[in-house]
Write a protein that holds these residues in place. Structure first.
Motif, mmCIF file in Angstrom:
data_model
loop_
_atom_site.group_PDB
_atom_site.id
_atom_site.type_symbol
_atom_site.label_atom_id
_atom_site.label_comp_id
_atom_site.label_asym_id
_atom_site.label_seq_id
_atom_site.Cartn_x
_atom_site.Cartn_y
_atom_site.Cartn_z
ATOM 1 N N VAL A 1 7.158 -0.260 6.068
ATOM 2 C CA VAL A 1 8.377 0.109 5.331
ATOM 3 C C VAL A 1 8.297 1.596 5.002
ATOM 4 O O VAL A 1 7.273 2.076 4.521
ATOM 5 C CB VAL A 1 8.492 -0.712 4.023
ATOM 6 N N LEU B 1 0.858 -1.194 0.000
ATOM 7 C CA LEU B 1 0.000 0.000 0.000
ATOM 8 C C LEU B 1 0.892 1.242 0.000
ATOM 9 O O LEU B 1 1.576 1.523 0.983
ATOM 10 C CB LEU B 1 -0.909 0.009 1.230
ATOM 11 N N LEU C 1 8.215 5.686 5.766
ATOM 12 C CA LEU C 1 7.787 6.627 6.811
ATOM 13 C C LEU C 1 6.732 6.038 7.735
ATOM 14 O O LEU C 1 6.569 6.497 8.863
ATOM 15 C CB LEU C 1 7.279 7.920 6.165
ATOM 16 N N CYS D 1 3.317 0.919 3.064
ATOM 17 C CA CYS D 1 4.213 1.975 2.548
ATOM 18 C C CYS D 1 3.395 3.245 2.373
ATOM 19 O O CYS D 1 3.594 4.012 1.429
ATOM 20 C CB CYS D 1 4.842 1.546 1.225
ATOM 21 N N SER D 2 2.415 3.445 3.287
ATOM 22 C CA SER D 2 1.484 4.565 3.136
ATOM 23 C C SER D 2 2.016 5.853 3.744
ATOM 24 O O SER D 2 1.269 6.812 3.939
ATOM 25 C CB SER D 2 0.121 4.202 3.734
ATOM 26 N N GLY D 3 3.300 5.898 4.065
ATOM 27 C CA GLY D 3 3.898 7.130 4.567
ATOM 28 C C GLY D 3 3.466 7.443 5.990
ATOM 29 O O GLY D 3 3.121 6.528 6.762
ATOM 30 N N SER E 1 -2.718 5.967 -4.106
ATOM 31 C CA SER E 1 -3.851 6.890 -4.254
ATOM 32 C C SER E 1 -3.525 7.979 -5.275
ATOM 33 O O SER E 1 -2.425 8.536 -5.252
ATOM 34 C CB SER E 1 -4.152 7.517 -2.895
ATOM 35 N N THR F 1 -7.804 4.703 -3.974
ATOM 36 C CA THR F 1 -7.585 5.048 -2.558
ATOM 37 C C THR F 1 -8.215 3.995 -1.646
ATOM 38 O O THR F 1 -9.378 3.612 -1.841
ATOM 39 C CB THR F 1 -8.189 6.433 -2.258
ATOM 40 N N LEU G 1 16.259 6.278 2.778
ATOM 41 C CA LEU G 1 16.170 5.237 1.747
ATOM 42 C C LEU G 1 16.983 3.999 2.139
ATOM 43 O O LEU G 1 16.633 2.878 1.780
ATOM 44 C CB LEU G 1 16.634 5.766 0.387
ATOM 45 N N GLY H 1 7.250 2.315 -1.408
ATOM 46 C CA GLY H 1 6.407 1.379 -2.151
ATOM 47 C C GLY H 1 7.112 0.836 -3.385
ATOM 48 O O GLY H 1 7.155 -0.376 -3.605
ATOM 49 N N TRP I 1 20.040 21.817 4.240
ATOM 50 C CA TRP I 1 20.740 20.961 3.270
ATOM 51 C C TRP I 1 20.788 21.621 1.904
ATOM 52 O O TRP I 1 19.946 22.448 1.573
ATOM 53 C CB TRP I 1 20.114 19.575 3.188
ATOM 54 N N PHE J 1 10.965 7.466 11.280
ATOM 55 C CA PHE J 1 11.759 8.464 10.571
ATOM 56 C C PHE J 1 12.786 9.073 11.499
ATOM 57 O O PHE J 1 12.478 9.482 12.608
ATOM 58 C CB PHE J 1 10.860 9.570 9.988
HETATM 59 C C1 LIG Z 1 12.229 16.620 5.150
HETATM 60 C C2 LIG Z 1 12.656 15.251 4.725
HETATM 61 C C3 LIG Z 1 13.864 15.087 4.035
HETATM 62 C C4 LIG Z 1 14.281 13.805 3.655
HETATM 63 N N1 LIG Z 1 15.496 13.649 3.031
HETATM 64 C C5 LIG Z 1 15.940 12.398 2.765
HETATM 65 C C6 LIG Z 1 17.199 12.198 2.131
HETATM 66 O O1 LIG Z 1 17.907 13.134 1.756
HETATM 67 N N2 LIG Z 1 17.591 10.919 1.918
HETATM 68 C C7 LIG Z 1 16.839 9.847 2.269
HETATM 69 O O2 LIG Z 1 17.269 8.710 2.067
HETATM 70 N N3 LIG Z 1 15.630 10.014 2.835
HETATM 71 C C8 LIG Z 1 15.169 11.256 3.082
HETATM 72 N N4 LIG Z 1 13.936 11.416 3.632
HETATM 73 C C9 LIG Z 1 13.093 10.245 3.857
HETATM 74 C C10 LIG Z 1 12.427 9.856 2.555
HETATM 75 O O3 LIG Z 1 11.843 10.979 1.934
HETATM 76 C C11 LIG Z 1 11.346 8.805 2.808
HETATM 77 O O4 LIG Z 1 11.909 7.787 3.585
HETATM 78 C C12 LIG Z 1 10.874 8.221 1.519
HETATM 79 O O5 LIG Z 1 10.463 9.206 0.628
HETATM 80 C C13 LIG Z 1 9.787 7.213 1.745
HETATM 81 O O6 LIG Z 1 8.520 7.784 1.837
HETATM 82 P P1 LIG Z 1 7.302 6.786 1.815
HETATM 83 O O7 LIG Z 1 7.285 6.095 0.496
HETATM 84 O O8 LIG Z 1 7.341 5.967 3.043
HETATM 85 O O9 LIG Z 1 6.030 7.749 1.958
HETATM 86 P P2 LIG Z 1 5.324 8.756 0.930
HETATM 87 O O10 LIG Z 1 6.266 9.336 -0.045
HETATM 88 O O11 LIG Z 1 4.557 9.710 1.794
HETATM 89 O O12 LIG Z 1 4.293 7.845 0.114
HETATM 90 C C14 LIG Z 1 3.081 7.416 0.666
HETATM 91 C C15 LIG Z 1 2.251 6.728 -0.402
HETATM 92 O O13 LIG Z 1 1.124 6.127 0.216
HETATM 93 C C16 LIG Z 1 -0.018 6.409 -0.558
HETATM 94 N N5 LIG Z 1 -1.205 6.374 0.296
HETATM 95 C C17 LIG Z 1 -1.357 6.941 1.519
HETATM 96 N N6 LIG Z 1 -2.612 6.693 1.971
HETATM 97 C C18 LIG Z 1 -3.238 5.960 1.016
HETATM 98 C C19 LIG Z 1 -4.544 5.407 0.868
HETATM 99 N N7 LIG Z 1 -5.496 5.568 1.800
HETATM 100 N N8 LIG Z 1 -4.821 4.707 -0.259
HETATM 101 C C20 LIG Z 1 -3.908 4.520 -1.247
HETATM 102 N N9 LIG Z 1 -2.668 5.041 -1.151
HETATM 103 C C21 LIG Z 1 -2.333 5.741 -0.040
HETATM 104 C C22 LIG Z 1 0.231 7.767 -1.165
HETATM 105 O O14 LIG Z 1 -0.564 7.989 -2.321
HETATM 106 C C23 LIG Z 1 1.728 7.639 -1.498
HETATM 107 O O15 LIG Z 1 1.853 7.011 -2.752
HETATM 108 C C24 LIG Z 1 13.478 12.697 3.969
HETATM 109 C C25 LIG Z 1 12.259 12.865 4.615
HETATM 110 C C26 LIG Z 1 11.836 14.126 4.998
HETATM 111 C C27 LIG Z 1 10.523 14.283 5.704
#
Ligand SMILES: Cc1cc2nc3c(=O)[nH]c(=O)nc-3n(C[C@H](O)[C@H](O)[C@H](O)COP(=O)(O)OP(=O)(O)OC[C@H]3O[C@@H](n4cnc5c(N)ncnc54)[C@H](O)[C@@H]3O)c2cc1C
Length: 500
Positions: A333, A13, A335, A218-220, A42, A187, A348, A19, A272, A339
Motif C-alpha cells: 500500500v 509496516l 509507495l 507501507c514502508s514507502g 522507524s 526499526t 492518496l 500506514g 506545483w 507511484f
Molecule cells: C514528489 C511527490 C509529490 C507527491 N504529491 C502528492 C500529492 O500532491 N497528492 C497525493 O495524493 N500524493 C502525492 N504523492 C504521493 C504521496 O506522498 C505518497 O503516496 C504518500 O505519502 C504515501 O507514502 P508512504 O506512506 O507509502 O511512504 P513514506 O511516507 O515514505 O513512509 C514510509 C514509512 O515506512 C517506515 N519504514 C521504512 N522502513 C522501515 C523499517 N525498516 N522499519 C520500520 N519502519 C520503516 C518509515 O519510517 C515511514 O514511516 C507525492 C509523492 C511524491 C514523491
C-alpha cells in the motif's frame, strides 16, 4: 459450512500516510471482531513528507471514517481544492482548468458535451469548463458547499482538500489509537518466513519480534516486505512518464488563498503550487535526463511568488507499479506498491483504493488465490486508468521549446490511451470505463483544455433547436457568474467554517 476462520492479526509496516490511512480504516472496520492491528514505524527512517493535494474521494474517505470535515481541516492546516489550474501546458502563455464536479447538464436527453461541441464547431461557445460550477468558483477565488436539501445551479460542484501531510498522519494516528491500533516505534531489521514462504514475523532492532497473519507493506520506496522479502518485481513505466525527481520547498503563504492547485509546465517538467492556510507547498517535478538537481532547485526558487521557508530538498522516484500488489500474505500500500507522478494528486487516492478494495475482499484463513487475483486485477485497472490520464496531459502538448517537450512528440503512448484518443477524436465519445477515477467531464476538461477537439459531433444533437441550445449555454454561463459573484471568498468561507 467449514470453519473458515477470519484472520486475527494484521501488521502494518510504516507510519507514513499509507500506514496511518490503513491503520485508521482497518482499526475501524475490525472493531469488535477480536482481530488486532499493529503499526510499526522507524524513528530513524523519515516519511516522504509530501502528498498534500487530493481528489474528492479523500472527502469520502473521511466520511467513511466518520471524521468531521471541519475538525480534520482545522488540525491539518487544510484548504479547499476545486480542481487544478494548468498553465503553459498546451503552449506558453496558455491556461485551462481541470475542475471537479459536473459540467453542464443534458439538453434534450443528449450529453451536454455534444451540444457544446456543436456550438464550438460553429465558433459560438466558451471553454467547456465555463459551464461548470467548480471552475466558475475557482476563477473568482470563491468557495461554498451547497446544501443538498436546497439544490441550485452550483449544486453539482465537486471539491477535495489540500493539507499538511505530516499533520494528517498525526491526526490519523490519534484516530487509530481510539480503535486500539497498537503502535510500535522501532526499526525492522529482519523478516522471517513460514516454511511455505509466507511472512511470519518481523524482527525489530530494540523490541521483541512481532508476528502476524497478514502484513501491509507501507514502508514507502524501500518496499521492505513486498520487494526485499517476497521478491515481487517493480514494473517501470518511465517510458510513458519520464519525470523521476522533484525539488520541493515550502514558502510563505500568498496574499490570496486560491481554492485550487496550480500545475505550471516548465522546461523539463512542471511545477506545483499548493496553498495551505499558513504556508504554500511548492515542487518542481522534473526528469534528470534534461535537468540537474541544482538547476531544478534554482528554477524552483526563481519561480516562487513568496519567500522560501527552507532550502529545497530533492525526492527521487521511479514511476511504475508492483507486478502484484497482493502477494502471499502481504499487501503493498502506498509507495511500496507503486507511484504515478503527482500531476493529478492521485497518490492518496490509490492508498485509499488499495485499502478499501482489501476490506471489500477481506480474505479468511483458507483464501485460495482467487481473491488475490481479483484484487490485483482491480488495482491494475486503477493504475492503468490514472497512467493514461496523466500521459494525456503531456502527449497532447504542442510545446517545442525544450528537448524535454520536443521528445514528447516522438514518445510512445500506451495502446489503451491510443484507443481512447482515437475514439474521442472521431466524434467526441469516450471509452466506457466504470472503474476510472476520472469521470467523463475530467477527460473532456483536459482534452478540450489542451486544444484537442473531435473532428465531428454526435449528429443526434441536430434534433435539438440550435438557437435554443446556444441561448441555454449562454444562460448557464451567465447564471454561474452571477451566483459566484454573491459568494464569500475561499478565505472567508474557511474562517467561518473553522472558527479561525
Ligand atoms: C514528489 C511527490 C509529490 C507527491 N504529491 C502528492 C500529492 O500532491 N497528492 C497525493 O495524493 N500524493 C502525492 N504523492 C504521493 C504521496 O506522498 C505518497 O503516496 C504518500 O505519502 C504515501 O507514502 P508512504 O506512506 O507509502 O511512504 P513514506 O511516507 O515514505 O513512509 C514510509 C514509512 O515506512 C517506515 N519504514 C521504512 N522502513 C522501515 C523499517 N525498516 N522499519 C520500520 N519502519 C520503516 C518509515 O519510517 C515511514 O514511516 C507525492 C509523492 C511524491 C514523491
Amino acid at each position: 459450512m467449514h470453519n473458515h476462520c477470519p484472520l486475527q492479526s494484521f501488521v502494518i509496516l510504516g507510519g507514513g500516510t499509507a500506514g496511518w490511512m490503513s491503520a485508521a480504516l482497518l482499526g475501524r472496520i475490525l472493531k469488535g471482531s477480536g482481530a488486532t492491528v499493529t503499526l510499526i514505524e522507524s524513528p530513524d527512517i523519515s516519511t516522504v513528507g509530501v502528498g498534500e493535494a487530493t481528489v474528492p474521494s479523500f472527502v469520502d474517505f473521511l466520511q467513511i471514517l466518520d471524521i468531521p470535515l471541519a475538525d480534520f481541516m482545522r488540525e491539518t492546516n487544510a484548504t479547499f481544492k476545486l480542481g487544478i489550474k494548468f498553465s503553459e501546458w498546451h503552449s506558453q502563455g496558455h491556461r485551462y482548468w481541470h475542475p471537479f464536479g459536473n459540467i453542464g447538464a443534458r439538453i434534450d436527453a443528449q450529453p451536454f458535451f455534444q451540444q457544446w461541441l456543436k456550438c464550438t464547431h460553429n465558433g459560438e461557445a466558451g471553454a467547456y469548463t465555463d459551464y461548470g460550477p467548480s471552475a466558475a468558483m475557482a476563477r473568482e477565488g470563491k468557495f461554498y458547499i451547497p446544501d443538498p436539501k436546497r439544490p441550485n445551479n452550483l449544486s453539482r460542484m465537486g471539491y477535495a482538500l489540500h493539507f499538511d501531510a505530516g499533520l494528517a498522519a498525526e491526526y490519523l494516528k490519534r484516530y487509530a489509537a481510539t480503535y486500539n491500533v497498537r503502535h510500535l516505534v522501532s526499526t525492522v531489521e529482519h523478516v522471517s518466513h513460514t516454511p511455505d514462504g509466507d511472512i511470519s514475523e518481523l524482527r525489530l532492532n530494540d523490541h521483541p519480534p512481532v508476528s502476524g497473519e497478514f502484513f501491509l507493506d507501507c514502508s514507502g520506496q524501500r518496499a521492505l516486505l513486498i520487494e526485499k522479502a517476497l521478491k515481487v518485481q517493480y514494473l517501470p513505466w518511465e517510458a510513458f512518464l519520464p519525470v523521476n525527481a522533484a525539488a520541493v520547498v515550502q514558502s510563505e503563504p500568498g496574499e490570496t488563498l486560491p481554492p485550487y492547485t496550480e500545475a505550471i509546465a516548465h522546461e523539463a517538467g512542471w511545477r506545483w503550487r499548493i496553498p495551505l492556510q499558513t504556508r504554500t507547498g511548492n515542487g518542481y517535478v522534473f526528469c534528470d535526463r534534461y535537468c540537474s538537481e541544482d538547476k531544478a532547485r534554482q528554477a524552483l526558487l526563481a519561480a516562487l511568488a513568496e519567500p522560501a521557508l527552507a532550502e529545497p530538498r530533492i525526492i527521487r522516484f521511479a514511476t511504475g507499479k508492483r507486478q502484484k500488489m497482493w502477494h502471499r500474505n502481504c499487501l503493498a500500500v502506498g509507495l511500496s506498491g507503486g507511484f504515478l507522478e503527482p500531476l493529478e494528486s492521485t497518490g492518496l487516492y490509490l492508498i485509499m483504493r488499495a485499502i478499501l478494495n482489501f476490506v471489500e475482499l477481506m480474505p479468511n484463513r483458507v483464501e485460495s488465490g482467487a481473491t488475490r487475483r481479483e484484487y490485483n486485477r482491480l488495482m491494475d485497472i486503477e493504475y492503468e486508468n490514472i497512467r493514461d490520464f496523466i500521459v494525456m496531459h503531456y502527449c497532447t502538448s504542442t510545446r517545442q521549446d525544450s528537448p524535454f517537450w520536443r521528445d514528447w512528440q516522438a514518445r510512445a503512448i500506451p495502446d489503451s490511451l491510443k484507443a481512447k484518443l482515437a475514439l474521442y477524436r472521431n466524434q467526441g465519445r469516450l471509452v466506457r470505463n466504470d472503474l476510472d477515477l476520472f469521470a467523463e467531464d475530467s477527460w473532456y476538461a483536459v482534452l478540450t483544455g489542451m486544444g484537442v477537439l473531435p473532428e465531428d459531433y454526435d449528429r443526434r444533437v441536430d434534433a435539438s433547436d440550435y438557437a435554443t441550445v446556444r441561448t441555454m449555454l449562454a444562460n448557464v454561463d451567465r447564471s454561474l457568474r452571477h451566483s459566484t459573484a454573491q459568494l464569500r471568498s475561499h478565505r472567508q468561507y474557511l474562517q467561518e467554517l473553522l472558527n479561525l
